[in-house]
Design an enzyme around this catalytic site. Structure first.
Site, PDB file in Angstrom:
ATOM      1  CG  HIS A  82      -5.650   1.465  -4.832  1.00 54.14           C
ATOM      2  ND1 HIS A  82      -5.134   0.863  -4.677  1.00 54.14           N
ATOM      3  CD2 HIS A  82      -7.085   0.676  -4.892  1.00 54.14           C
ATOM      4  CE1 HIS A  82      -5.231  -0.599  -3.990  1.00 54.14           C
ATOM      5  NE2 HIS A  82      -6.298  -0.765  -4.462  1.00 54.14           N
ATOM      6  CD  GLU A  87      -2.462   2.686  -5.150  1.00 55.24           C
ATOM      7  OE1 GLU A  87      -3.108   4.178  -4.888  1.00 55.24           O
ATOM      8  OE2 GLU A  87      -2.435   2.066  -5.503  1.00 55.24           O
ATOM      9  N   GLY A 126      -2.995  -3.887  -1.307  1.00 60.65           N
ATOM     10  CA  GLY A 126      -2.925  -5.483  -2.093  1.00 60.65           C
ATOM     11  C   GLY A 126      -4.014  -6.091  -0.834  1.00 60.65           C
ATOM     12  CB  CYS A 143      -6.762  -0.034  -0.806  1.00 61.37           C
ATOM     13  SG  CYS A 143      -8.268  -1.322  -1.111  1.00 61.37           S
TER      14      CYS A 143
END
Ligand code: GLN
Length: 194
Positions: A176, A178, A51, A83
């Site tokens: 990332h 995910e 984020g 991240c």
């Protein structure tokens, strides 16, 4: 705790927390969004998602979570930072905001937005120590790890830059995991602290 008693938390103040909750669900793992100290008390492991690291840090403060989270981490609760999450967990941030003070959960120096402004995001198939097949890594305004302390193991590099590393209780990724449907890096995280 193990098996069905394991409660994984995903810090859900800002950023890509939904994708982590979803990937744990596909793995059959109970994962809870963490927004308060009560949520923090219920979990055994935590993910700090990608984020905006400055926003996540501000929200940790304003939700009175920074200190209790630091305490859980210094008591050895396993943590996975992706991240922005990696930036938040680091010891030193380069190109950070002046008032950005990291949690110092792992002995690494990170540089924010290190792949340059032109290369905002990219995907790269990376070799990861311990995985037999390459991993499809998605990088979005990604940081890199400029240096690691003696007790930190490096698991993957891109262009000779460290993008995945960790120690007995911590795993941090510049990318990332995910956002791909590949669960292998999440499995690496779940094996921490066992
Ligand atoms: N550049 C962002 C930061 O500094 C991290 C980007 C991300 O998490 N995808 O916080």
């Amino acid at each position: 705790m193990a098996g069905s008693d394991l409660h994984v938390g995903v810090l859900a103040l800002q950023g890509a927390f939904e994708s982590h909750l979803k990937i744990f669900k596909t793995m059959g793992i109970k994962a809870l969004p963490v927004r308060s100290t009560q949520d923090l008390d219920r979990i055994d492991k935590i993910v700090i998602p990608g984020g905006e690291s400055t926003a996540i840090q501000m929200l940790l403060e304003s939700n009175s979570l920074r200190q209790p989270l630091r305490e859980r981490l210094s008591n050895g609760m396993p943590v996975f930072g992706t991240c922005a999450g990696m930036i938040v967990l680091s010891k030193v941030i380069l190109d950070g905001r002046d008032d950005q003070s990291p949690l110092n959960a792992i002995d690494i120096v990170v540089r924010r937005n290190a792949f340059g402004r032109q290369i905002d995001s990219f995907e790269s198939s990376i070799d990861v120590k311990g995985l037999s097949e390459p991993f499809p890594a998605i990088f979005i305004r990604a940081p890199i790890v400029e240096s690691v302390g003696d007790n930190v193991d490096v698991y993957a590099k891109v262009d000779d830059q460290i993008v995945l590393c960790g120690n007995a209780s911590t795993l941090v990724a510049s990318f990332h995991p995910e956002l791909s449907s590949d669960t292998r890096i999440h499995e690496m995280f779940l094996s921490l602290g066992k």
